[in-house]
Design a protein around this motif. Sequence first.
Motif, PDB file in Angstrom:
ATOM      1  N   LYS A 176       0.805  -1.027   0.140  1.00  0.00           N
ATOM      2  CA  LYS A 176      -0.251  -0.219  -0.022  1.00  0.00           C
ATOM      3  C   LYS A 176       0.794   1.163  -0.138  1.00  0.00           C
ATOM      4  O   LYS A 176       0.715   2.226  -0.605  1.00  0.00           O
ATOM      5  CB  LYS A 176      -0.869   0.033   1.129  1.00  0.00           C
ATOM      6  CG  LYS A 176      -2.062  -1.028   1.342  1.00  0.00           C
ATOM      7  CD  LYS A 176      -2.729  -0.790   2.402  1.00  0.00           C
ATOM      8  CE  LYS A 176      -3.925  -1.906   2.355  1.00  0.00           C
ATOM      9  NZ  LYS A 176      -4.722  -1.772   3.442  1.00  0.00           N
ATOM     10  N   ALA A 177       1.938   1.213   0.820  1.00  0.00           N
ATOM     11  CA  ALA A 177       2.777   2.588   0.922  1.00  0.00           C
ATOM     12  C   ALA A 177       3.385   2.590  -0.577  1.00  0.00           C
ATOM     13  O   ALA A 177       3.518   3.977  -1.041  1.00  0.00           O
ATOM     14  CB  ALA A 177       3.811   2.082   2.112  1.00  0.00           C
ATOM     15  N   ARG A 178       3.864   1.613  -1.069  1.00  0.00           N
ATOM     16  CA  ARG A 178       4.358   1.684  -2.379  1.00  0.00           C
ATOM     17  C   ARG A 178       3.631   2.297  -3.511  1.00  0.00           C
ATOM     18  O   ARG A 178       3.938   3.224  -4.445  1.00  0.00           O
ATOM     19  CB  ARG A 178       5.053   0.476  -2.993  1.00  0.00           C
ATOM     20  CG  ARG A 178       6.396  -0.018  -2.195  1.00  0.00           C
ATOM     21  CD  ARG A 178       7.035  -1.086  -2.967  1.00  0.00           C
ATOM     22  NE  ARG A 178       6.452  -2.273  -2.831  1.00  0.00           N
ATOM     23  CZ  ARG A 178       6.756  -3.313  -1.785  1.00  0.00           C
ATOM     24  NH1 ARG A 178       7.557  -2.844  -1.026  1.00  0.00           N
ATOM     25  NH2 ARG A 178       6.080  -4.283  -1.698  1.00  0.00           N
ATOM     26  N   ARG A 179       2.143   1.748  -3.362  1.00  0.00           N
ATOM     27  CA  ARG A 179       1.248   2.599  -4.389  1.00  0.00           C
ATOM     28  C   ARG A 179       0.995   4.118  -4.155  1.00  0.00           C
ATOM     29  O   ARG A 179       0.721   4.606  -5.108  1.00  0.00           O
ATOM     30  CB  ARG A 179       0.178   1.454  -4.401  1.00  0.00           C
ATOM     31  CG  ARG A 179       0.182   0.129  -4.778  1.00  0.00           C
ATOM     32  CD  ARG A 179      -1.348  -0.284  -5.128  1.00  0.00           C
ATOM     33  NE  ARG A 179      -1.961  -0.737  -3.791  1.00  0.00           N
ATOM     34  CZ  ARG A 179      -1.972  -1.842  -3.004  1.00  0.00           C
ATOM     35  NH1 ARG A 179      -1.285  -2.913  -3.567  1.00  0.00           N
ATOM     36  NH2 ARG A 179      -2.497  -1.848  -1.855  1.00  0.00           N
ATOM     37  N   ARG A 180       0.981   4.172  -2.676  1.00  0.00           N
ATOM     38  CA  ARG A 180       0.948   5.513  -2.496  1.00  0.00           C
ATOM     39  C   ARG A 180       1.881   6.486  -2.866  1.00  0.00           C
ATOM     40  O   ARG A 180       1.678   7.588  -3.333  1.00  0.00           O
ATOM     41  CB  ARG A 180       0.592   5.772  -1.002  1.00  0.00           C
ATOM     42  CG  ARG A 180      -0.815   5.363  -0.573  1.00  0.00           C
ATOM     43  CD  ARG A 180      -0.985   5.708   1.122  1.00  0.00           C
ATOM     44  NE  ARG A 180       0.029   5.335   1.841  1.00  0.00           N
ATOM     45  CZ  ARG A 180       0.052   4.117   2.691  1.00  0.00           C
ATOM     46  NH1 ARG A 180      -1.168   3.628   2.595  1.00  0.00           N
ATOM     47  NH2 ARG A 180       0.985   3.780   3.291  1.00  0.00           N
ATOM     48  N   THR A 181       3.243   6.093  -2.800  1.00  0.00           N
ATOM     49  CA  THR A 181       4.324   6.744  -3.501  1.00  0.00           C
ATOM     50  C   THR A 181       4.114   7.044  -4.897  1.00  0.00           C
ATOM     51  O   THR A 181       4.443   7.944  -5.316  1.00  0.00           O
ATOM     52  CB  THR A 181       5.614   5.904  -3.032  1.00  0.00           C
ATOM     53  OG1 THR A 181       5.642   5.867  -1.302  1.00  0.00           O
ATOM     54  CG2 THR A 181       7.011   6.894  -3.385  1.00  0.00           C
ATOM     55  N   ARG A 182       4.038   5.731  -5.733  1.00  0.00           N
ATOM     56  CA  ARG A 182       3.861   5.889  -7.127  1.00  0.00           C
ATOM     57  C   ARG A 182       2.790   6.935  -7.553  1.00  0.00           C
ATOM     58  O   ARG A 182       2.960   7.849  -8.554  1.00  0.00           O
ATOM     59  CB  ARG A 182       3.607   4.511  -7.659  1.00  0.00           C
ATOM     60  CG  ARG A 182       4.833   3.524  -7.605  1.00  0.00           C
ATOM     61  CD  ARG A 182       4.485   2.421  -8.420  1.00  0.00           C
ATOM     62  NE  ARG A 182       3.512   1.440  -8.007  1.00  0.00           N
ATOM     63  CZ  ARG A 182       3.691   0.539  -7.371  1.00  0.00           C
ATOM     64  NH1 ARG A 182       4.893   0.175  -6.877  1.00  0.00           N
ATOM     65  NH2 ARG A 182       2.525  -0.329  -6.933  1.00  0.00           N
ATOM     66  N   ARG A 183       1.632   6.815  -6.504  1.00  0.00           N
ATOM     67  CA  ARG A 183       0.443   7.750  -7.146  1.00  0.00           C
ATOM     68  C   ARG A 183       0.849   9.191  -6.744  1.00  0.00           C
ATOM     69  O   ARG A 183       0.794  10.032  -7.806  1.00  0.00           O
ATOM     70  CB  ARG A 183      -0.575   7.545  -6.230  1.00  0.00           C
ATOM     71  CG  ARG A 183      -1.940   8.320  -6.743  1.00  0.00           C
ATOM     72  CD  ARG A 183      -3.086   7.700  -5.949  1.00  0.00           C
ATOM     73  NE  ARG A 183      -2.924   7.730  -4.613  1.00  0.00           N
ATOM     74  CZ  ARG A 183      -2.909   6.558  -3.742  1.00  0.00           C
ATOM     75  NH1 ARG A 183      -2.960   5.285  -4.345  1.00  0.00           N
ATOM     76  NH2 ARG A 183      -3.054   6.623  -2.543  1.00  0.00           N
ATOM     77  N   ARG A 184       1.681   9.476  -5.699  1.00  0.00           N
ATOM     78  CA  ARG A 184       2.031  10.841  -5.416  1.00  0.00           C
ATOM     79  C   ARG A 184       2.976  11.338  -6.368  1.00  0.00           C
ATOM     80  O   ARG A 184       2.928  12.459  -6.922  1.00  0.00           O
ATOM     81  CB  ARG A 184       2.862  10.822  -3.984  1.00  0.00           C
ATOM     82  CG  ARG A 184       2.893  12.355  -3.507  1.00  0.00           C
ATOM     83  CD  ARG A 184       3.630  12.304  -2.152  1.00  0.00           C
ATOM     84  NE  ARG A 184       4.870  11.669  -1.955  1.00  0.00           N
ATOM     85  CZ  ARG A 184       5.048  10.526  -1.639  1.00  0.00           C
ATOM     86  NH1 ARG A 184       4.121   9.842  -0.979  1.00  0.00           N
ATOM     87  NH2 ARG A 184       6.449  10.257  -1.411  1.00  0.00           N
TER      88      ARG A 184
END
Length: 290
Positions: free
Chosen positions: A266-274
Motif C-alpha cells: 500500500k505504501a509503495r502504491r501511495r508513493t507511485r501515485r504521489r
Amino acid sequence: QQQQQQQQTSNDNEIDKNENPEQQQQMNETNKKEEKENPHKQEQQQQHHQQQAIENIEQEEIFKDQANKLAWSLLISGTPRSGTVAAEKTLTKLGLYVTNDQHFPSVGKGMVSWMHVLYSSTDQYIGGGKLMYGTFQTIIHQRRNVLQSLTSLIYTEPLLDQHYQRFIMGLPYANDLTKAILQSQTHKRTNQERSKQLVGLIMYVEWQLFVIRVSSWSYRLEDLFHRDSDISTSIVNRIFEFANVPEPKRPTKSRVQSIIRAEQQKARRRTRRRLREEEEEQEQEENVKH
C-alpha cells in the motif's frame, strides 16, 4: 458557554427585531403574558442554569477521582511525522487496538500519538484526545529515519503558525531552549524557509531528548516494516509484551509477515501515485509557461 449562548441569543433577537418588527412585537406581547402568568419564570431559569453549572463541576470532580482507574497500558510516541499513523493502523490490524491523537481510548490498549507524550494527568484532554485525567503505564519511543522525519516535519507541519507555536510553548514539559527560540527574533530575521528549518530542527532534537528520558524502550519504524520477518516479528512481540498481551494472544510470525507485506505494498502504491501527481503538476506548469 452560558454567557456565549446568551450573547448569541441576544444578537439573534436583535437581527429578528430589525428584519421583522411585527413578529418581534408579537413575541414581546407573548413574553409579557407569560411573565404575568408566571412572574418567577426568570428566577427559575437562573436557578436551573446554576444547578447545571454545579452538576458540571461535580462531574468534573468524579472524573478526577477516577483518574487512577483510567490507566491505559501503552503510549507509542515520537516527533510529528515519525510514522505514528502507519504504526497505529498496522498494530490494530495485528490485533492490538490503539487509537490516535483525536480519539478517546475508551477501548483497547492505549494510543499512538506524537503529542500525548506531553500529556499531564492534571489535564482532562490534550489535542482532540479526551483522556479524562487518565495515565499511561508504559511509553515507547518510535523513531524514524532522521532525514525523512525531519523533511516531513519541516515541510508539512505549520511550524510558523502562531497557534501551533502557542501550543508547543504551552505544553507542560516544553524545553526552555525551544521556548527561547520560538520567542526570539532570530528566525524572523531570515527568510521563511530558513526559519522553518531552524524551528523544525530544534523542535525535533528537543522532542527526541525528552521522549528518551520518559520512555521505557525504543524501536525504529523501519524495523517494524522490515523485509526480514524475524526482525519485524520481534518488534511486534515486544510491543505486545509492553501492552500486557499474553503470549498465546500475540500474532504469529506468518500473520505479522502477511500484514507487514500488505502495508508495504500500500505504501509503495501511495508513493507511485504521489509521484505521478507531482509529474502531472510539473507538466501542467510547463505547459502554462509555454
